[in-house]
Design an enzyme around this catalytic site. Structure first.
Site, PDB file in Angstrom:
ATOM      1  N   GLU A 327       0.849  -1.216   0.000  1.00  0.00           N
ATOM      2  CA  GLU A 327       0.000   0.000   0.000  1.00  0.00           C
ATOM      3  C   GLU A 327       0.879   1.258   0.000  1.00  0.00           C
ATOM      4  O   GLU A 327       0.532   2.270   0.596  1.00  0.00           O
ATOM      5  CB  GLU A 327      -0.943   0.033   1.222  1.00  0.00           C
ATOM      6  CG  GLU A 327      -1.810  -1.180   1.394  1.00  0.00           C
ATOM      7  CD  GLU A 327      -2.964  -1.295   0.417  1.00  0.00           C
ATOM      8  OE1 GLU A 327      -3.353  -0.275  -0.173  1.00  0.00           O
ATOM      9  OE2 GLU A 327      -3.451  -2.421   0.220  1.00  0.00           O
TER      10      GLU A 327
HETATM   11  C1  LIG Z   1       3.090 -10.017  -0.089  1.00  0.00           C
HETATM   12  C2  LIG Z   1       2.918  -8.906  -1.058  1.00  0.00           C
HETATM   13  C3  LIG Z   1       1.664  -8.683  -1.613  1.00  0.00           C
HETATM   14  C4  LIG Z   1       1.502  -7.677  -2.566  1.00  0.00           C
HETATM   15  N1  LIG Z   1       0.277  -7.538  -3.199  1.00  0.00           N
HETATM   16  C5  LIG Z   1       0.194  -6.712  -4.276  1.00  0.00           C
HETATM   17  C6  LIG Z   1      -0.997  -6.700  -5.096  1.00  0.00           C
HETATM   18  O1  LIG Z   1      -1.969  -7.427  -4.852  1.00  0.00           O
HETATM   19  N2  LIG Z   1      -1.013  -5.892  -6.188  1.00  0.00           N
HETATM   20  C7  LIG Z   1       0.034  -5.089  -6.521  1.00  0.00           C
HETATM   21  O2  LIG Z   1      -0.065  -4.386  -7.517  1.00  0.00           O
HETATM   22  N3  LIG Z   1       1.173  -5.064  -5.764  1.00  0.00           N
HETATM   23  C8  LIG Z   1       1.281  -5.867  -4.668  1.00  0.00           C
HETATM   24  N4  LIG Z   1       2.433  -5.878  -3.911  1.00  0.00           N
HETATM   25  C9  LIG Z   1       3.562  -5.028  -4.309  1.00  0.00           C
HETATM   26  C10 LIG Z   1       3.845  -3.905  -3.320  1.00  0.00           C
HETATM   27  O3  LIG Z   1       2.874  -2.918  -3.411  1.00  0.00           O
HETATM   28  C11 LIG Z   1       5.272  -3.400  -3.642  1.00  0.00           C
HETATM   29  O4  LIG Z   1       6.169  -4.406  -3.203  1.00  0.00           O
HETATM   30  C12 LIG Z   1       5.582  -2.079  -2.958  1.00  0.00           C
HETATM   31  O5  LIG Z   1       4.833  -1.033  -3.519  1.00  0.00           O
HETATM   32  C13 LIG Z   1       7.087  -1.717  -3.076  1.00  0.00           C
HETATM   33  O6  LIG Z   1       7.557  -1.863  -4.372  1.00  0.00           O
HETATM   34  P1  LIG Z   1       8.902  -2.698  -4.639  1.00  0.00           P
HETATM   35  O7  LIG Z   1       8.748  -4.031  -3.996  1.00  0.00           O
HETATM   36  O8  LIG Z   1       9.168  -2.688  -6.087  1.00  0.00           O
HETATM   37  O9  LIG Z   1      10.019  -1.925  -3.855  1.00  0.00           O
HETATM   38  P2  LIG Z   1      10.878  -0.705  -4.417  1.00  0.00           P
HETATM   39  O10 LIG Z   1       9.976   0.309  -5.014  1.00  0.00           O
HETATM   40  O11 LIG Z   1      11.992  -1.245  -5.235  1.00  0.00           O
HETATM   41  O12 LIG Z   1      11.464  -0.118  -3.063  1.00  0.00           O
HETATM   42  C14 LIG Z   1      12.625  -0.632  -2.407  1.00  0.00           C
HETATM   43  C15 LIG Z   1      13.008   0.326  -1.285  1.00  0.00           C
HETATM   44  O13 LIG Z   1      13.339   1.605  -1.834  1.00  0.00           O
HETATM   45  C16 LIG Z   1      12.511   2.608  -1.284  1.00  0.00           C
HETATM   46  N5  LIG Z   1      12.207   3.600  -2.320  1.00  0.00           N
HETATM   47  C17 LIG Z   1      11.718   3.393  -3.556  1.00  0.00           C
HETATM   48  N6  LIG Z   1      11.552   4.553  -4.200  1.00  0.00           N
HETATM   49  C18 LIG Z   1      11.952   5.521  -3.357  1.00  0.00           C
HETATM   50  C19 LIG Z   1      12.020   6.953  -3.424  1.00  0.00           C
HETATM   51  N7  LIG Z   1      11.609   7.634  -4.489  1.00  0.00           N
HETATM   52  N8  LIG Z   1      12.499   7.610  -2.356  1.00  0.00           N
HETATM   53  C20 LIG Z   1      12.892   6.964  -1.235  1.00  0.00           C
HETATM   54  N9  LIG Z   1      12.854   5.625  -1.104  1.00  0.00           N
HETATM   55  C21 LIG Z   1      12.377   4.913  -2.148  1.00  0.00           C
HETATM   56  C22 LIG Z   1      11.286   1.881  -0.767  1.00  0.00           C
HETATM   57  O14 LIG Z   1      10.627   2.615   0.254  1.00  0.00           O
HETATM   58  C23 LIG Z   1      11.875   0.574  -0.289  1.00  0.00           C
HETATM   59  O15 LIG Z   1      12.387   0.742   1.002  1.00  0.00           O
HETATM   60  C24 LIG Z   1       2.607  -6.854  -2.920  1.00  0.00           C
HETATM   61  C25 LIG Z   1       3.859  -7.066  -2.319  1.00  0.00           C
HETATM   62  C26 LIG Z   1       4.025  -8.081  -1.421  1.00  0.00           C
HETATM   63  C27 LIG Z   1       5.402  -8.321  -0.858  1.00  0.00           C
END
Ligand SMILES: Cc1cc2nc3c(=O)[nH]c(=O)nc-3n(C[C@H](O)[C@H](O)[C@H](O)COP(=O)(O)OP(=O)(O)OC[C@H]3O[C@@H](n4cnc5c(N)ncnc54)[C@H](O)[C@@H]3O)c2cc1C
Length: 517
Positions: A327
């Protein structure tokens, strides 16, 4: 004595739990699966046309069909609008052909429909589509091996020439990112409520264990170190709980006003949540972090058994962790909190600079040593007013000093987000406690008064720390010195025996053998 009865209120089913202490409305347990079904239903409910709503909502509402929300991709997580999934109109103009890969899709394994966000041709923004599993061209990887929430299905979903009828586009072309963001606002307040529900259950389990476990000839719940943890967990979750109810009521009231003013119900629902998007972002962060604190200390209270996969804290600890990630990660939500506040200030919807200037003028004047108001809540209201001044002073000065580069100074933005979050949550706890006292009197609300004051001490210290770090980072010379003096003035709190307050709170909880506030 405790009875539980199911009732329908405002169209939703609630378990009304009557305890000796209070009547509480507990939304029927929303697990990860149900939350995602709601998340995937809402885009159709709020953005679908009449045909789409008639076709899908009854089946989703009855549970006959399950849905998934497909936004995230391997290279597009926090930067959600950068997805590569493509939608191309077929030669006969009857279908969009979708190709791409979605990742971390909750309910992926058994969803009947997918809300898919994709870009049409070379569009800058996403478009949303309702995709039925039976349209074909959908394959998936096996279940992800996750740290927690193992009862929930999480899969990578692939769309290979998936043919989606043109009438299944949701809302307008390129409106998908807006849909995704608005649905996430709703998801954030729901996540916070779910996290606080889980915190209450975890705290109750930990209290029960502390009563049952004896060491050195006494139950561990008799030890100050354990009682400290119990009271700290309780004060955090009491305060965030108050903020959840406050924001929820504010959203409902705004919805009622908009509908009374002639706005269509779905639009009013979205507009009302949008107006409280800052609060929803704060709640997501504070709810998930209160839960993480609770499960961590829960493990500690269980000692070695906390580390056992056969005891309850193991699962609580692992399941809680995801809430700081999905979220919108807590970093993204902190950044959004300040970004949205500044945008509102630019639009003239929020007066940031006026109060910030007034605070600067106040700093130049001699402090008011007038008669001290000793009425109930006067001291807490003064502390809260001062914390607001500290926040405005730091935020206003950061805007003035850094101007266009502020958006790149993430550490400072995080400091400001922390200050604003603490102010909001503390104010909510204060409002809740004031209301409780007005309803039941001071004596019957003694526990809540202690919880408020324990949380206030945490808020004051945290605002002081965040403010100091920000001022050290962007201000210098006389200006810095003056603002640091101001910060000290605005984060002053009269001595309060927080140890005794924690002891009193812990005693009540230990006697009840569960969370009762
Ligand atoms: C169990 C699970 C269920 C999920 N369910 C869904 C679903 O049903 N539908 C869906 O669409 N998604 C889903 N997600 C995805 C989830 O919303 C994303 O994992 C989340 O938004 C983070 O994206 P990412 O994993 O690519 O991390 P990244 O975006 O790669 O982030 C990695 C780190 O970098 C930080 N970061 C990234 N950008 C910035 C910035 N600009 N400034 C500072 N820090 C930053 C983040 O805060 C984090 O600490 C799910 C994930 C999990 C693990």
């Amino acid at each position: 004595m405790e009875t539980t009865e199911k009732k329908t209120i405002k169209g939703g089913e609630f378990l009304i739990k009557e305890t000796a202490y209070q009547d509480v409305f507990i939304p029927e347990e929303f697990d990860e699966e149900q939350q995602m079904i709601a998340q995937s239903t809402l885009p159709i409910l709020y953005y679908g046309n009449e045909e789409q709503k008639a076709k899908y909502i009854p089946k989703l509402g009855s549970g006959e069909w399950k849905a998934a929300y497909c936004l995230t991709e391997p290279n597009s997580g926090s930067d959600a609008n950068s997805g590569k999934t493509k939608a191309v109109l077929s030669a006969d103009g009857k279908h969009y052909i979708i190709n791409g890969q979605k990742m971390w899709i909750t309910n992926g394994g058994f969803a009947d429909i997918f809300i898919v966000f994709a870009k049409i041709d070379d569009d800058k923004n996403l478009t949303a589509f309702i995709v039925e599993k039976d349209f074909g061209g959908i394959t998936m990887n096996p279940e992800e091996h996750k740290m927690g929430i193992k009862g929930s299905s999480t899969r990578q979903v692939f769309f290979n020439d998936c043919e989606v009828p043109v009438e299944n586009m949701l809302s307008d072309r390129e409106n998908g990112f807006k849909i995704a963001v608005n649905i996430l606002n709703i998801g954030r307040i729901k996540l916070s409520a779910a996290a606080i529900g889980a915190s209450k259950a975890t705290l109750s389990t930990a209290i029960n264990y502390s009563n049952e476990r004896s060491q050195f000839g006494r139950s561990i719940s008799k030890y100050g170190a354990i009682r400290f943890k119990i009271a700290e967990m309780a004060s955090k979750l009491y305060a965030v709980d108050a903020a959840n109810y406050r924001a929820g009521q504010n959203i409902d009231d705004t919805y009622d006003q908009l509908v009374a003013g002639g706005m269509e119900s779905g639009k009013a629902r979205l507009k009302s949540v949008e107006q409280f998007a800052v609060e929803c972002a704060i709640l997501k962060v504070w709810g998930s972090e209160a839960l993480d604190y609770t499960v961590d200390e829960g493990v500690q209270i269980y000692g070695g058994m906390g580390f056992s996969a056969d005891a309850p804290m193991d699962r609580a600890y692992r399941d809680a962790r995801i809430n700081r990630i999905f979220e919108g990660t807590n970093e993204i939500n902190r950044l959004l909190t300040v970004d949205m506040m500044l945008k509102r200030a630019m639009k003239g919807e929020l007066d940031l600079m006026g109060p910030a200037t007034a605070v600067a003028a106040e700093l130049m004047s001699i402090p008011d040593f007038g008669e001290e108001d000793t009425t109930l809540f006067a001291a807490e209201k003064k502390v809260l007013a001062n914390l607001k001044k500290a926040t405005l002073m730091v935020a206003g000065a950061a805007v003035q000093k850094l101007m266009m580069t502020l958006s790149k100074e993430q550490e400072i933005l995080m400091n400001i987000a922390d200050m604003a979050g603490y102010v909001y949550v503390l104010e909510s706890a204060l409002l809740r406690t004031e209301k409780l006292v007005s309803l039941r009197g001071e004596e019957a609300s003694a526990g809540q008064l202690d919880l408020l004051r324990i949380y206030m001490v945490e808020a004051v210290d945290s605002v002081a720390k965040a403010g100091k770090e920000a001022l050290w980072a962007f201000a210098d010379g006389d200006e810095q010195r003056m603002m640091l003096v101001g910060l000290r003035r605005f984060t002053k709190v009269e001595p309060f025996n927080v140890k005794d307050a924690r002891q009193r709170v812990a005693q009540q909880l230990i006697e009840a053998n569960k969370y009762i506030f």
